[in-house]
Scaffold this motif. Structure first.
Motif, PDB file in Angstrom:
ATOM      1  N   PRO A   1       0.813  -1.224   0.000  1.00 28.48           N
ATOM      2  CA  PRO A   1       0.000   0.000   0.000  1.00 28.48           C
ATOM      3  C   PRO A   1       0.844   1.270   0.000  1.00 28.48           C
ATOM      4  N   LEU A   2       2.031   1.201   0.661  1.00 30.61           N
ATOM      5  CA  LEU A   2       2.908   2.381   0.644  1.00 30.61           C
ATOM      6  C   LEU A   2       3.389   2.688  -0.776  1.00 30.61           C
ATOM      7  N   THR A   3       3.721   1.651  -1.505  1.00 29.46           N
ATOM      8  CA  THR A   3       4.129   1.845  -2.901  1.00 29.46           C
ATOM      9  C   THR A   3       2.993   2.448  -3.707  1.00 29.46           C
ATOM     10  N   SER A   4       1.781   1.936  -3.421  1.00 29.06           N
ATOM     11  CA  SER A   4       0.604   2.451  -4.140  1.00 29.06           C
ATOM     12  C   SER A   4       0.384   3.917  -3.802  1.00 29.06           C
ATOM     13  N   VAL A   5       0.447   4.243  -2.502  1.00 32.24           N
ATOM     14  CA  VAL A   5       0.260   5.640  -2.081  1.00 32.24           C
ATOM     15  C   VAL A   5       1.319   6.529  -2.715  1.00 32.24           C
ATOM     16  N   LYS A   6       2.577   6.069  -2.656  1.00 40.18           N
ATOM     17  CA  LYS A   6       3.680   6.857  -3.213  1.00 40.18           C
ATOM     18  C   LYS A   6       3.486   7.096  -4.713  1.00 40.18           C
ATOM     19  N   GLY A   7       3.098   6.057  -5.440  1.00 37.63           N
ATOM     20  CA  GLY A   7       2.926   6.187  -6.891  1.00 37.63           C
ATOM     21  C   GLY A   7       1.824   7.156  -7.260  1.00 37.63           C
ATOM     22  N   TYR A   8       0.681   7.036  -6.555  1.00 44.26           N
ATOM     23  CA  TYR A   8      -0.443   7.909  -6.898  1.00 44.26           C
ATOM     24  C   TYR A   8      -0.197   9.341  -6.421  1.00 44.26           C
ATOM     25  N   VAL A   9       0.509   9.521  -5.299  1.00 41.94           N
ATOM     26  CA  VAL A   9       0.847  10.879  -4.871  1.00 41.94           C
ATOM     27  C   VAL A   9       1.779  11.527  -5.893  1.00 41.94           C
ATOM     28  N   GLU A  10       2.741  10.762  -6.384  1.00 40.39           N
ATOM     29  CA  GLU A  10       3.630  11.288  -7.418  1.00 40.39           C
ATOM     30  C   GLU A  10       2.863  11.631  -8.699  1.00 40.39           C
ATOM     31  N   GLY A  11       1.847  10.808  -8.995  1.00 41.35           N
ATOM     32  CA  GLY A  11       1.013  11.090 -10.177  1.00 41.35           C
ATOM     33  C   GLY A  11       0.265  12.399 -10.026  1.00 41.35           C
ATOM     34  N   LEU A  12      -0.246  12.624  -8.798  1.00 40.07           N
ATOM     35  CA  LEU A  12      -0.934  13.897  -8.551  1.00 40.07           C
ATOM     36  C   LEU A  12       0.051  15.059  -8.605  1.00 40.07           C
ATOM     37  N   ARG A  13       1.245  14.848  -8.006  1.00 41.82           N
ATOM     38  CA  ARG A  13       2.236  15.916  -7.975  1.00 41.82           C
ATOM     39  C   ARG A  13       2.732  16.260  -9.377  1.00 41.82           C
ATOM     40  N   ASP A  14       2.933  15.263 -10.205  1.00 39.39           N
ATOM     41  CA  ASP A  14       3.477  15.495 -11.555  1.00 39.39           C
ATOM     42  C   ASP A  14       2.417  15.879 -12.577  1.00 39.39           C
ATOM     43  N   GLY A  15       1.157  15.943 -12.141  1.00 40.05           N
ATOM     44  CA  GLY A  15       0.098  16.360 -13.047  1.00 40.05           C
ATOM     45  C   GLY A  15      -0.389  15.285 -13.980  1.00 40.05           C
ATOM     46  N   ILE A  16      -0.036  14.005 -13.687  1.00 39.51           N
ATOM     47  CA  ILE A  16      -0.528  12.901 -14.529  1.00 39.51           C
ATOM     48  C   ILE A  16      -2.040  12.807 -14.420  1.00 39.51           C
ATOM     49  N   ALA A  17      -2.549  12.996 -13.173  1.00 41.66           N
ATOM     50  CA  ALA A  17      -4.018  13.016 -13.008  1.00 41.66           C
ATOM     51  C   ALA A  17      -4.494  14.416 -13.370  1.00 41.66           C
TER      52      ALA A  17
ATOM     53  N   TYR B   1      -7.388   8.615  -8.141  1.00 41.76           N
ATOM     54  CA  TYR B   1      -6.109   8.561  -7.437  1.00 41.76           C
ATOM     55  C   TYR B   1      -6.302   8.733  -5.933  1.00 41.76           C
ATOM     56  N   LEU B   2      -7.130   9.710  -5.569  1.00 47.59           N
ATOM     57  CA  LEU B   2      -7.377   9.956  -4.137  1.00 47.59           C
ATOM     58  C   LEU B   2      -8.090   8.770  -3.483  1.00 47.59           C
ATOM     59  N   LYS B   3      -9.000   8.166  -4.230  1.00 46.30           N
ATOM     60  CA  LYS B   3      -9.723   7.010  -3.692  1.00 46.30           C
ATOM     61  C   LYS B   3      -8.758   5.839  -3.450  1.00 46.30           C
ATOM     62  N   THR B   4      -7.836   5.620  -4.369  1.00 42.47           N
ATOM     63  CA  THR B   4      -6.843   4.550  -4.229  1.00 42.47           C
ATOM     64  C   THR B   4      -5.925   4.818  -3.043  1.00 42.47           C
ATOM     65  N   ILE B   5      -5.500   6.084  -2.926  1.00 44.82           N
ATOM     66  CA  ILE B   5      -4.641   6.456  -1.791  1.00 44.82           C
ATOM     67  C   ILE B   5      -5.362   6.205  -0.472  1.00 44.82           C
ATOM     68  N   TYR B   6      -6.614   6.580  -0.428  1.00 48.21           N
ATOM     69  CA  TYR B   6      -7.416   6.399   0.790  1.00 48.21           C
ATOM     70  C   TYR B   6      -7.555   4.913   1.128  1.00 48.21           C
ATOM     71  N   THR B   7      -7.828   4.083   0.108  1.00 44.57           N
ATOM     72  CA  THR B   7      -7.974   2.632   0.326  1.00 44.57           C
ATOM     73  C   THR B   7      -6.676   2.024   0.831  1.00 44.57           C
ATOM     74  N   SER B   8      -5.550   2.437   0.240  1.00 49.28           N
ATOM     75  CA  SER B   8      -4.256   1.919   0.677  1.00 49.28           C
ATOM     76  C   SER B   8      -3.954   2.333   2.116  1.00 49.28           C
ATOM     77  N   THR B   9      -4.335   3.555   2.451  1.00 53.89           N
ATOM     78  CA  THR B   9      -4.131   4.047   3.818  1.00 53.89           C
ATOM     79  C   THR B   9      -4.953   3.237   4.815  1.00 53.89           C
ATOM     80  N   LEU B  10      -6.190   2.917   4.435  1.00 58.09           N
ATOM     81  CA  LEU B  10      -7.045   2.090   5.297  1.00 58.09           C
ATOM     82  C   LEU B  10      -6.436   0.701   5.498  1.00 58.09           C
ATOM     83  N   THR B  11      -5.848   0.160   4.417  1.00 53.35           N
ATOM     84  CA  THR B  11      -5.202  -1.152   4.518  1.00 53.35           C
ATOM     85  C   THR B  11      -4.079  -1.127   5.544  1.00 53.35           C
ATOM     86  N   MET B  12      -3.242  -0.097   5.478  1.00 53.75           N
ATOM     87  CA  MET B  12      -2.147   0.021   6.442  1.00 53.75           C
ATOM     88  C   MET B  12      -2.668   0.230   7.853  1.00 53.75           C
ATOM     89  N   GLU B  13      -3.741   0.993   7.956  1.00 52.98           N
ATOM     90  CA  GLU B  13      -4.326   1.242   9.277  1.00 52.98           C
ATOM     91  C   GLU B  13      -4.840  -0.051   9.902  1.00 52.98           C
TER      92      GLU B  13
END
Length: 516
Positions: free
Chosen positions: A291-307, A316-328
């Motif tokens: 999930p950390l890899t997933s969060v990192k990848g999608y955050v980078e996508g948001l930062r780089d303007g891919i989304a 992207y935000l939904k995926t990040i949220y789901t990955s965060t819940l998994t870690m939690e």
């Protein structure tokens, strides 16, 4: 082993205190026996060798005095015996004959009347008085330069005897006495030297024998015990001390052997736990990395303007949220396991209606499974008046973990299905949650509730969990006083069963807590 010991009594089973006691007793009895036997042999041989029964000399010596004592004792014993008067006279005459040869005069009186005499009474009395002024009513033993006088009284039940012996031809000379004693000592030691040597030899042999027995029965097993203890101390936990007994040493040997087995089992268990924890660390690291890899990848996508569209950004935000819940959830499971193992969790128990509780759970499960495209079925055969004593929130956690486990291990390309059921019995209820997932092989089935256990070591999609969820379930259920187990087969799905005590009508709160 214990049966063999009890069925075969043996001297090796004697307690050490008993052995020491026996050794002490034998150490006392053996010398006493030897001394008694030697004394009897000595006296018997001395009597025959020196002829103590008759006087053989008219000069004083230690031997002469012993002979006189023996002779007068023999005469007295015969006088008070049960023999007839003639028999007594004949035997007394046999004792007196050797005395007459060396000039000794004898007078014997029975009940103040003459019984036996070698000379006239008055002459004998005068002779005795000339040698030593005596009182004939008292026992006397006199050996002097002017002669010897012996007066002896003997009494039976009906008769009283007086024995008087006197001789003026008797010598007491210092030089002769010295040589008599020297001759006596020479004769005694020359005759008994072998006996004393034999006594010493027997004592030495007895000590050697007792030492050997002690060595065999005490020192040898103690050496075995010491050698075994050294082997165990050096890490050879397969070593078995070969000594069977019911005494203190045998009990200690059994304890050492048992200790070695226990230590070996403990080390094996510790090794298995360490291996499991290493696998857990690797698994948790993998589960966190995904999930950390997933969060990192999608955050980078948001930062780089891919989304670059609102739709992509929302995904992207939904995926990040789901990955965060998994870690939690993973961290929450780890924290829960830690608190359960430390006994730091206190249940908030309350009387709960089973049907209402399961109905609430079914609503939540149905909503969750609908989003996962799972079929759901709920069957409750329990009565509306069935109550259980549970911590509602903790027990919901159990149901949620089991459902999550079923979703995780669903079959590919087959629509998943989960069935929640409840059945009532006389004193308990059983809640069952079944799925049509991949199931488990017979080897893995009994281990799924172990902490950190994963059925698939290759960490394929079928093992994407942390291995903590069902362990949490087991510990929470057991805190409630219940039982949890699994049934199923590989490829045929899995069913988790939970058994809980019912609250019976009229049951006190104390009984409820005791049952729980």
């Amino acid at each position: 082993m214990s049966k063999n010991k009890s069925a075969k009594p043996s001297s090796r089973n004697l307690k050490i205190t008993t052995r020491i006691t026996l050794s002490t007793i034998f150490g006392i009895l053996v010398p006493l026996f030897i001394v008694s036997a030697t004394a009897w042999i000595f006296l018997y041989s001395m009597t025959n060798y020196f002829d103590f029964s008759s006087v053989s000399t008219k000069s004083y010596s230690m031997l002469n005095q012993i002979q006189w004592n023996q002779t007068m004792s023999s005469i007295s014993n015969e006088l008070i015996s049960d023999d007839s008067e003639q028999e007594k006279i004949d035997k007394v005459n046999g004792f007196v004959t050797p005395l007459k040869k060396i000039g000794v005069k004898i007078y014997i009186e029975k009940n103040n009347k003459e019984f036996y005499s070698t000379d006239n009474k008055q002459e004998l009395y005068s002779l005795a008085q000339s040698i030593l002024p005596v009182n004939f009513e008292q026992n006397t033993n006199y050996f002097g330069e002017n002669g010897m006088v012996i007066i002896n009284h003997s009494n039976s039940e009906s008769d009283r005897y007086l024995v008087v012996a006197a001789s003026s031809d008797y010598a007491v000379n210092d030089i002769s006495a010295h040589y008599a004693a020297q001759d006596f000592s020479s004769l005694v030691f020359s005759k008994t030297g072998v006996i004393f040597a034999l006594i010493i030899l027997v004592f030495i042999l007895s000590i050697i024998a007792l030492s050997f027995i002690t060595s065999r029965t005490i020192i040898k097993p103690i050496k075995k015990l010491a050698d075994g203890a050294n082997e165990i101390a050096n890490g050879n936990l397969d070593y078995v001390i070969d000594y069977e007994s019911t005494n203190e040493i045998g009990t200690t040997v059994d304890s050492f052997n048992h200790m070695a087995r226990q230590v070996k089992a403990s080390l094996e268990t510790q090794s298995a736990i360490e291996k499991s924890r290493k696998e857990m660390i690797a698994g948790v690291a993998h589960d966190l990395r995904t999930p950390l890899t997933s969060v990192k990848g999608y955050v980078e996508g948001l930062r780089d303007g891919i989304a670059n569209t609102p739709e992509k950004q929302e995904m992207y935000l939904k995926t990040i949220y789901t990955s965060t819940l998994t870690m939690e959830r993973l961290l929450d499971d780890l924290l829960t396991i830690s608190r359960l193992e430390r006994g730091a969790i206190t249940l908030e128990m309350s009387k709960t209606n089973l049907s209402r509780f399961l109905s609430d759970c079914a609503d939540e499960i149905g909503f969750t499974l609908e989003k996962q495209d799972f079929l759901f079925e709920y069957n409750n055969s329990c009565g509306e008046d069935v109550f259980i004593n549970i911590d509602v929130e903790r027990f919901k956690r159990v149901i949620t973990n089991i459902i999550a486990n079923s979703i995780k291990y669903a079959k590919k390309d087959v629509q998943g299905k989960i069935v929640l059921e409840a059945a009532e019995y006389s004193k308990s209820v059983i809640i069952s949650i079944s799925d049509n997932g991949i199931g488990l092989d017979s080897e893995s089935l009994p281990r799924i509730f172990e902490t950190f256990y994963r059925a698939d070591k290759a960490r394929s999609k079928t093992a994407e969990g942390s291995g903590l969820g069902l362990s949490v379930c087991k510990q929470i259920v057991e805190l409630h006083g219940g039982n949890i187990w699994a049934t199923g087969a590989e490829g045929e799905g899995l069913t988790i069963h939970i058994s809980l005590n019912k609250i019976l009508e009229g049951q006190s709160d104390e009984q409820k807590n005791s049952d729980s």
